[in-house]
Scaffold this motif. Sequence first.
Motif, PDB file in Angstrom:
ATOM      1  N   THR A 111       0.811  -1.224   0.000  1.00 16.83           N
ATOM      2  CA  THR A 111       0.000   0.000   0.000  1.00 16.83           C
ATOM      3  C   THR A 111       0.839   1.268   0.000  1.00 16.83           C
ATOM      4  OG1 THR A 111      -0.132   0.130   2.425  1.00 16.83           O
ATOM      5  CG2 THR A 111      -1.824  -1.191   1.286  1.00 16.83           C
ATOM      6  N   GLY A 112       2.116   1.148   0.405  1.00 15.76           N
ATOM      7  CA  GLY A 112       2.944   2.337   0.562  1.00 15.76           C
ATOM      8  C   GLY A 112       2.524   3.201   1.731  1.00 15.76           C
ATOM      9  N   LYS A 113       1.854   2.600   2.725  1.00 17.92           N
ATOM     10  CA  LYS A 113       1.291   3.341   3.856  1.00 17.92           C
ATOM     11  C   LYS A 113       1.851   2.839   5.183  1.00 17.92           C
ATOM     12  CE  LYS A 113      -1.924   5.534   1.331  1.00 17.92           C
ATOM     13  NZ  LYS A 113      -2.035   6.999   1.214  1.00 17.92           N
ATOM     14  N   TRP A 114       2.031   3.780   6.126  1.00 13.95           N
ATOM     15  CA  TRP A 114       2.409   3.425   7.492  1.00 13.95           C
ATOM     16  C   TRP A 114       1.346   2.503   8.102  1.00 13.95           C
ATOM     17  CZ3 TRP A 114       7.202   4.820   8.256  1.00 13.95           C
ATOM     18  CH2 TRP A 114       7.695   6.055   7.812  1.00 13.95           C
ATOM     19  N   THR A 115       1.724   1.724   9.102  1.00 18.67           N
ATOM     20  CA  THR A 115       0.794   0.768   9.722  1.00 18.67           C
ATOM     21  C   THR A 115      -0.490   1.404  10.264  1.00 18.67           C
ATOM     22  OG1 THR A 115       2.171   0.854  11.724  1.00 18.67           O
ATOM     23  CG2 THR A 115       2.472  -1.030  10.252  1.00 18.67           C
ATOM     24  N   PRO A 116      -0.475   2.598  10.894  1.00 16.56           N
ATOM     25  CA  PRO A 116      -1.744   3.137  11.383  1.00 16.56           C
ATOM     26  C   PRO A 116      -2.771   3.415  10.279  1.00 16.56           C
ATOM     27  CG  PRO A 116       0.090   4.256  12.444  1.00 16.56           C
ATOM     28  CD  PRO A 116       0.663   3.436  11.317  1.00 16.56           C
ATOM     29  N   ARG A 117      -2.316   3.509   9.046  1.00 18.55           N
ATOM     30  CA  ARG A 117      -3.251   3.815   7.955  1.00 18.55           C
ATOM     31  C   ARG A 117      -3.993   2.567   7.456  1.00 18.55           C
ATOM     32  NH1 ARG A 117      -1.911   9.172   7.183  1.00 18.55           N
ATOM     33  NH2 ARG A 117       0.281   9.707   6.750  1.00 18.55           N
ATOM     34  N   HIS A 118      -3.432   1.371   7.693  1.00 19.38           N
ATOM     35  CA  HIS A 118      -4.153   0.155   7.292  1.00 19.38           C
ATOM     36  C   HIS A 118      -4.532  -0.731   8.468  1.00 19.38           C
ATOM     37  CE1 HIS A 118      -0.360  -2.022   7.798  1.00 19.38           C
ATOM     38  NE2 HIS A 118       0.231  -1.241   6.906  1.00 19.38           N
ATOM     39  N   GLY A 119      -3.961  -0.501   9.643  1.00 19.69           N
ATOM     40  CA  GLY A 119      -4.409  -1.165  10.858  1.00 19.69           C
ATOM     41  C   GLY A 119      -3.936  -2.583  11.061  1.00 19.69           C
ATOM     42  N   ARG A 130      20.399   2.591 -15.567  1.00 19.74           N
ATOM     43  CA  ARG A 130      19.659   3.606 -14.819  1.00 19.74           C
ATOM     44  C   ARG A 130      20.151   3.684 -13.369  1.00 19.74           C
ATOM     45  NH1 ARG A 130      14.473   4.667 -16.867  1.00 19.74           N
ATOM     46  NH2 ARG A 130      14.510   6.443 -15.425  1.00 19.74           N
ATOM     47  N   ILE A 131      20.409   2.511 -12.777  1.00 16.87           N
ATOM     48  CA  ILE A 131      20.869   2.449 -11.392  1.00 16.87           C
ATOM     49  C   ILE A 131      22.346   2.094 -11.388  1.00 16.87           C
ATOM     50  CG2 ILE A 131      20.620   1.246  -9.181  1.00 16.87           C
ATOM     51  CD1 ILE A 131      17.678   0.832  -9.879  1.00 16.87           C
ATOM     52  N   LYS A 132      23.114   2.851 -10.665  1.00 18.96           N
ATOM     53  CA  LYS A 132      24.566   2.704 -10.658  1.00 18.96           C
ATOM     54  C   LYS A 132      24.972   1.335 -10.126  1.00 18.96           C
ATOM     55  CE  LYS A 132      28.760   5.089  -9.111  1.00 18.96           C
ATOM     56  NZ  LYS A 132      29.289   6.205  -8.291  1.00 18.96           N
ATOM     57  N   ALA A 133      25.725   0.590 -10.913  1.00 17.89           N
ATOM     58  CA  ALA A 133      26.189  -0.736 -10.494  1.00 17.89           C
ATOM     59  C   ALA A 133      27.311  -0.624  -9.472  1.00 17.89           C
ATOM     60  CB  ALA A 133      26.669  -1.523 -11.711  1.00 17.89           C
ATOM     61  N   ASN A 134      27.480  -1.701  -8.694  1.00 19.13           N
ATOM     62  CA  ASN A 134      28.561  -1.779  -7.694  1.00 19.13           C
ATOM     63  C   ASN A 134      28.560  -0.573  -6.760  1.00 19.13           C
ATOM     64  OD1 ASN A 134      30.056  -4.276  -8.508  1.00 19.13           O
ATOM     65  ND2 ASN A 134      30.211  -3.142 -10.445  1.00 19.13           N
ATOM     66  N   SER A 135      27.381  -0.131  -6.376  1.00 18.25           N
ATOM     67  CA  SER A 135      27.279   1.032  -5.497  1.00 18.25           C
ATOM     68  C   SER A 135      26.629   0.645  -4.175  1.00 18.25           C
ATOM     69  CB  SER A 135      26.484   2.156  -6.174  1.00 18.25           C
ATOM     70  OG  SER A 135      25.194   1.710  -6.558  1.00 18.25           O
ATOM     71  N   ILE A 136      26.999   1.368  -3.149  1.00 13.55           N
ATOM     72  CA  ILE A 136      26.489   1.127  -1.799  1.00 13.55           C
ATOM     73  C   ILE A 136      26.044   2.458  -1.213  1.00 13.55           C
ATOM     74  CG2 ILE A 136      27.043   0.338   0.526  1.00 13.55           C
ATOM     75  CD1 ILE A 136      29.088  -1.559  -0.682  1.00 13.55           C
ATOM     76  N   SER A 137      24.882   2.479  -0.603  1.00 13.55           N
ATOM     77  CA  SER A 137      24.365   3.682   0.030  1.00 13.55           C
ATOM     78  C   SER A 137      24.104   3.428   1.513  1.00 13.55           C
ATOM     79  CB  SER A 137      23.064   4.134  -0.645  1.00 13.55           C
ATOM     80  OG  SER A 137      22.496   5.230   0.058  1.00 13.55           O
ATOM     81  N   LYS A 138      24.425   4.408   2.334  1.00 15.25           N
ATOM     82  CA  LYS A 138      24.134   4.348   3.760  1.00 15.25           C
ATOM     83  C   LYS A 138      22.845   5.079   4.106  1.00 15.25           C
ATOM     84  CE  LYS A 138      29.017   4.037   5.143  1.00 15.25           C
ATOM     85  NZ  LYS A 138      30.105   4.672   5.942  1.00 15.25           N
ATOM     86  N   ILE A 139      22.155   5.604   3.103  1.00 12.21           N
ATOM     87  CA  ILE A 139      20.908   6.340   3.339  1.00 12.21           C
ATOM     88  C   ILE A 139      19.854   5.397   3.924  1.00 12.21           C
ATOM     89  CG2 ILE A 139      18.991   7.525   2.207  1.00 12.21           C
ATOM     90  CD1 ILE A 139      20.990   8.622   0.188  1.00 12.21           C
ATOM     91  N   PRO A 140      19.220   5.752   5.033  1.00 16.01           N
ATOM     92  CA  PRO A 140      18.135   4.913   5.564  1.00 16.01           C
ATOM     93  C   PRO A 140      16.927   4.941   4.633  1.00 16.01           C
ATOM     94  CG  PRO A 140      19.032   6.349   7.280  1.00 16.01           C
ATOM     95  CD  PRO A 140      19.566   6.846   5.972  1.00 16.01           C
ATOM     96  N   ILE A 141      16.455   3.761   4.256  1.00 14.32           N
ATOM     97  CA  ILE A 141      15.254   3.637   3.442  1.00 14.32           C
ATOM     98  C   ILE A 141      14.336   2.606   4.078  1.00 14.32           C
ATOM     99  CG2 ILE A 141      16.498   4.259   1.335  1.00 14.32           C
ATOM    100  CD1 ILE A 141      16.232   1.244   0.532  1.00 14.32           C
ATOM    101  N   THR A 142      13.126   2.496   3.559  1.00 12.81           N
ATOM    102  CA  THR A 142      12.145   1.563   4.088  1.00 12.81           C
ATOM    103  C   THR A 142      11.393   0.916   2.933  1.00 12.81           C
ATOM    104  OG1 THR A 142      10.018   1.449   5.291  1.00 12.81           O
ATOM    105  CG2 THR A 142      10.658   3.577   4.429  1.00 12.81           C
ATOM    106  N   ASN A 143      10.752  -0.218   3.197  1.00  9.78           N
ATOM    107  CA  ASN A 143       9.992  -0.837   2.112  1.00  9.78           C
ATOM    108  C   ASN A 143       8.781  -0.010   1.696  1.00  9.78           C
ATOM    109  OD1 ASN A 143       8.217  -1.505   4.221  1.00  9.78           O
ATOM    110  ND2 ASN A 143       8.385  -3.710   3.938  1.00  9.78           N
ATOM    111  N   LEU A 144       8.440   1.024   2.443  1.00  8.86           N
ATOM    112  CA  LEU A 144       7.435   1.987   1.991  1.00  8.86           C
ATOM    113  C   LEU A 144       7.900   2.738   0.748  1.00  8.86           C
ATOM    114  CD1 LEU A 144       6.517   3.541   5.450  1.00  8.86           C
ATOM    115  CD2 LEU A 144       4.962   2.192   4.041  1.00  8.86           C
TER     116      LEU A 144
END
Length: 460
Positions: free
Chosen positions: A84-92, A309-323
Amino acid sequence: MGLKIISIVFIVFVSSCGINIKHETKANIIIINVDDLGWKDVGFMGSEYYETPNIDKLSTSGMIFTNGYAASANCAPSRACLMTGKWTPRHGIYTVGSSERGDSKRRKLVPTVNAKTLAKHHETMARTLRSNGYKTCHAGKWHLGDNPLEYGFDVNIGGSHIGHPKSYYPPYENIEIDEGGYLTDLIMEKTIGFIDTVSSPFFLYYAPYAVHTPITPVERLMEKYNQKAGANGQDNAEYATMIENLDSNIGLLISKLQEKGIMDNTLIVFTSDNGGLYGITKQKPLRAGKGSYYEGGIREPFFFVLKDRIKANSISKIPITNLDIFPTVLGYAGVDNADLKLDGENLSSVLEGKVEELTRPLFWHFPIYLQAYHPADNENRDSLFRTRPGSVIRYGDWKLHYYFENDNVELYNLAQDIGERKNLALKESEKKDEMLKYLKDWWKETSAPIPTKLNPEFEN
């Protein structure tokens, strides 16, 4: 300062002729969402025991996120957030089954009632993509309702409300699929059948039941792992065979994409729905595992691949979420998502090297109880529960846990203490108050339910 606080730093670049190149062909989309695979249960994240050569090789074709998260610490809510791309309180959906888990006498509060099924009014990733010309296929574990065909999928391979098989060998008993050998192999065989017959563009949500319990060894691999020394809390030979077998099946999927000449135009997202099951596997130096909101329960192996399109052999420390998967997928599919009001972010600017920072708060909300599996061997806050009602926020390097039972707070600097061992709530009181302000504002924005009613059966 608003809740959706985003700081983006752009890298300025100029093409040789100043032309903005448009990609006319829609990318195929594959999401690989493994069940219960821990952050370090794969070679590319540092496992010295489990063997995942196909996944490791695939990860080098794109960008790995070392701070990738699931939006919940167990199966159903994490999958609901992804779809859904939604935080847990939005779908319960906060857990699997009842929220009243564990001994009632040890639960101080009456937990929030859990939604066991994803309400059909929620717009899902599959429904959105199908309405924009994609053929959609679900393969494996669905867990959000009786039939994924009711949520935007054209094809369903073995998905239902069931969270795990009774056996990976036939008869599977509770999985509606024609029997034919080890379940992970069978689902991939049918998935490849879909790839063989479909024309572009397509969306495949590949969500294998593996490596969820019951831990069911692949016998042909047992001798190898019985003779192999464990490392860093990882030494379960039966579990290791399940991981390697899953890896082999993912290798078959990649080979089919290459055979059909569509690998280069396929966006692949690889992740897991929650942390590894503590007692079966460990994620050192992360604390705890599945069901806990310490890092071991929510930090996941995570990468994106799309050639050129997406850089190969790259690593990011940016926090992301499955949202973030939903808006990112729609971005690469060329679909406008403005009306969906998704809670994640389109990561394409990060993935394509145009952005070097993405700073915003990430939240987790769990107004429930979840009992411990192994009271004598765990890294939870206490030995009785993996989760007590509370919320968590990560903002930058800081992570705060708030517990509703007693208004207790834990504050950690993950850059210095990834294992969450040194509670800085008293020492860093200003940072604690700042983080609490963000969290409480988020509660209001999402109408997050806060349990306050005392449980009359509670024994102090």
